[in-house]
Design an enzyme around this catalytic site. Structure first.
Site, PDB file in Angstrom:
ATOM      1  N   HIS A  86       4.913   6.497  -6.246  1.00 19.50           N
ATOM      2  CA  HIS A  86       5.605   5.205  -6.311  1.00 19.50           C
ATOM      3  C   HIS A  86       5.142   4.289  -5.170  1.00 19.50           C
ATOM      4  CE1 HIS A  86       9.249   2.619  -7.080  1.00 19.50           C
ATOM      5  NE2 HIS A  86       8.997   2.294  -5.824  1.00 19.50           N
ATOM      6  N   GLU A  87       5.227   4.805  -3.953  1.00 17.78           N
ATOM      7  CA  GLU A  87       4.845   3.968  -2.801  1.00 17.78           C
ATOM      8  C   GLU A  87       3.357   3.634  -2.842  1.00 17.78           C
ATOM      9  OE1 GLU A  87       7.068   2.488  -1.254  1.00 17.78           O
ATOM     10  OE2 GLU A  87       8.716   3.755  -1.933  1.00 17.78           O
TER      11      GLU A  87
ATOM     12  N   HIS B 224       2.780   0.550  -4.882  1.00 17.95           N
ATOM     13  CA  HIS B 224       2.958  -0.676  -4.081  1.00 17.95           C
ATOM     14  C   HIS B 224       1.706  -0.928  -3.239  1.00 17.95           C
ATOM     15  CE1 HIS B 224       7.080  -1.605  -4.998  1.00 17.95           C
ATOM     16  NE2 HIS B 224       7.563  -0.487  -4.494  1.00 17.95           N
TER      17      HIS B 224
ATOM     18  N   HIS C 202      -1.112  -2.382  -5.204  1.00 13.99           N
ATOM     19  CA  HIS C 202      -0.849  -3.798  -5.502  1.00 13.99           C
ATOM     20  C   HIS C 202      -1.328  -4.655  -4.324  1.00 13.99           C
ATOM     21  CE1 HIS C 202       2.337  -6.510  -7.700  1.00 13.99           C
ATOM     22  NE2 HIS C 202       1.098  -6.933  -7.862  1.00 13.99           N
TER      23      HIS C 202
END
Length: 676
Positions: free
Chosen positions: A465-466, A469, A472
């Site tokens: 998940h991290e 980010h 991105h």
């Protein structure tokens, strides 16, 4: 003579040299220089252009941001009294500076003049988007307010920055201060061996016998999930659920802070002409109105509630079999784990043995390398703690595209949770393109007793998940600072890449390559993986309504709740639970007091974003399901249309460009086993 490391922008941060005493001189120097430059830009008589007006302003913003991010990051990961003091001394200065900037009518007028000029039409899409965003942010920053109201608006901003910082500190202090020592081995029956070893070492370090349990998640959660002693579970649950409340030290009580924060936010919104803070918050998000968000949550709740009720009925019946006729909040994780082991014949603890850190990281990097055609290589850079490491992301032609720091383990004086932050943002400068650099921070259990760190499958998902980010931020192809990476991306779309990455943790072709049993080296058996998949949607209904509960509480707290009235935030969360919850915590539970996402973390009137973006991420991932989960072509398209574009166009446009249509809820419901 030693130069202040915070004022060196020539390369990576000099964390090995950074001292608390560096903070104030650096912030003062940067702000003083910025004010001089801004005065010149604001009072210039030449027509504003990108090069003579916007770029110089972005230069100033970038330097301040790079310096302050180092301070706020170290304050979160190696907190000390001296660093905290330096952080809190300088936070008002920055808030003051940004309030002045946001309200400068001269700058606002020059942005408007640029927007209305012929020069605007010759700018690229990203540059025009930045100017449009700036005009919106000037309005939200109070630039159109009368002088007296501007002063009040600015004072509110300053108070809010201090109150929200204090809110987070109170949680950290309460968490750090708590310790529960156990000497009777019977009391710790059921707790996994690695958690007990960590607890034993912690007790020894304090000169005590037995085991020391804390409220840090890697210590707290194994007790809640596995301890057979119901009283021990209740003791820790009560301490955790009442953190930063009136049940502890008065100076760490977040009760008055919540009221003050809500009053100030409401006043701020009213000054700008919004009916409430939620309306103001949504001005820069994908969702248009609080009513639209509530309708979205209600629709999802209606789909999820039958499944949640079924989950709860099953859990209650199973608790009775275990001799727990009155299941309480501190029993839920324990009974759930027992039920899952019984139903699917495996435990989190069993699975964890197959996920040593090095193997997990290699597996994560393999996914990135396969779908995006890049390489992840360990590199070297100054770090803030021995636990932290540094990596490069390199394209097939050898070009460096991004870099990141990784700090995975929980420890004292480190903020709880997991997050990504920007160290350096991609941007084209005279010397070339600045390489984007990310901070990736988690709070997992570290190595114990000569064994490597072992991650639960949930922790593996958190890491993915991290990293989403991080991708991105790091894989952006936008060269303009204000919309590069996650900058300028609507808050309710920011979770798209992060939640998207979690899906890979459920693919056999991905997972098998990132497992090796810590003792035998054996790969995760297919039969165990199949059980994990069968259990994937175990209590998905309960988990969904729990997220909806938090989201509705947040949206209503910031829209129709009156902070000046007699009702409290606790009254409101009970009302929301009446409507949607299936698990009812005890009345003394103080969840709002440690809901730092909305009171200290930028998610105010935005917590719904997790579910909103989950619709986007599940729907985006469904294209990979159709074309092959490790499809290079689909991976490149995801990079090109979503990650590369950053905030240079509306998130919905990026989604449609990737998916070929607008998003729908079907994939999310299917992924959660709620599509019957």
């Amino acid at each position: 003579m030693r130069t202040n490391p915070l004022l060196d922008f020539s390369g990576l941060p000099r964390f090995d040299q950074l001292l608390p005493d560096d903070v104030s001189p650096a912030v003062d120097a940067l702000l003083q220089n910025a004010r001089v430059q801004i005065e010149q830009l604001a009072s210039a008589t030449s027509a504003p252009s990108w090069d003579n007006f916007v770029r110089p302003l972005e230069d100033l913003e970038e330097q301040i941001s790079r310096a302050w991010t180092q301070v706020s990051h170290t304050n979160a990961v190696v907190n000390s009294p001296e660093l905290r003091q330096a952080y809190n001394d300088n936070l008002p200065k920055l808030t003051d500076f940004y309030s002045d900037l946001a309200q400068d009518e001269r700058l606002y007028a020059r942005y408007r003049a640029l927007r209305d000029s012929a020069a605007y039409t010759s700018l690229n899409t990203a540059q025009r988007r930045i100017i449009d965003n700036e005009l919106r942010d000037f309005r939200l920053g109070g630039a159109e307010l009368p002088t007296a109201e501007k002063a009040r608006f600015k004072a509110i901003q300053e108070q809010l920055s201090l109150l929200t910082s204090r809110f987070e500190e109170n949680i950290m202090d309460t968490t750090n201060a708590y310790a529960h020592y156990v000497e009777d081995a019977a009391q710790v029956a059921g707790v996994p061996a690695d958690a007990l070893q960590t607890a034993s070492e912690a007790a020894q370090a304090d000169g005590k016998r037995g085991w020391k349990f804390t409220l840090h998640f890697p210590s707290y959660m194994p007790v809640l999930q596995y301890a057979d002693d119901r009283a021990l579970r209740e003791t820790l649950y009560r301490a955790y659920a009442t953190r930063a409340s009136e049940f502890g030290k008065p100076e760490w009580d977040n009760s008055p802070l919540m009221v003050d924060i809500l009053k100030l936010r409401q006043e701020e919104a009213h000054l700008l002409g919004y009916a409430n803070y939620a309306e103001m918050s949504l001005a820069s998000k994908m969702a248009d109105t609080p009513a639209q968000v509530v309708e979205f949550l209600d629709t999802l709740a209606k789909r999820a509630q039958p499944y949640a009720a079924r989950d709860m009925a099953e859990l209650t019946a199973y608790a009775a079999k275990l001799g727990i006729s009155d299941m309480q909040a501190w029993d839920v994780a324990y009974v759930s784990e027992k039920l899952r082991e019984d139903k699917y014949a495996f435990s989190d603890q069993e699975v964890k043995q197959y996920f040593p850190e090095a193997k997990v990281l290699a597996g994560l990097f393999k996914v990135i390398e396969t779908i995006f055609g890049v390489q992840v290589k360990q590199s070297a850079a100054p770090v803030w703690h021995a636990d932290a490491s540094f990596y490069d992301i390199v394209q097939s032609n050898g070009q460096l595209v991004g870099q990141f720091y990784l700090d995975l383990y929980a420890r004292n004086n480190k903020r709880g949770g997991a997050w990504m932050d920007e160290a350096i943002t991609r941007r084209r400068k005279a010397h070339g393109v600045e390489t984007p650099v990310a901070f990736l921070t988690c709070n997992f259990s570290g190595p114990v007793g000569g064994k490597p760190a072992l991650f639960t499958h949930d922790e593996v998902q958190t890491l993915f998940h991290e990293f989403g980010h991080g991708l991105h931020h790091m894989l952006t192809q936008v060269d303009e600072y204000g919309v590069s990476g996650i900058k300028g991306v609507e808050w309710d779309a920011v979770e798209l890449p992060s939640q998207f990455m979690e899906n890979f943790c459920w693919e056999w072709d991905v997972l098998r390559h990132m497992t090796a049993h810590v003792d035998t080296g054996a790969q995760l058996p297919r039969a165990l993986f199949d059980k994990m998949v069968a259990a994937k949607n175990f209590q998905a209904g309960m988990q969904t309504v729990r997220q909806i509960e938090f989201s509705l509480f947040d949206m209503r707290l910031h829209s129709d709740f009156d902070p000046h009235g007699s009702a409290t935030a606790l009254d409101l969360i009970e009302q929301v639970r009446d409507e949607v919850a299936v698990v009812r915590p005890p009345k003394w539970n103080r969840f709002p007091h440690n809901f730092s996402h909305i009171f200290a973390g930028g998610y105010a009137a935005g917590y719904y974003s997790y579910k909103w973006a989950e619709v986007l991420s599940a729907d985006a991932y469904s294209l990979f399901e159709e074309t092959g989960v490790l499809s290079e072509a689909t991976g490149r398209k995801f990079w090109q249309e979503i990650l590369a574009m950053g905030g240079s166009r509306p998130a919905l446009e990026s989604f449609v460009a990737f998916r070929g249509r607008e998003p729908n809820m079907d994939a999310l419901l299917r992924h959660n086993g709620m599509n019957a």
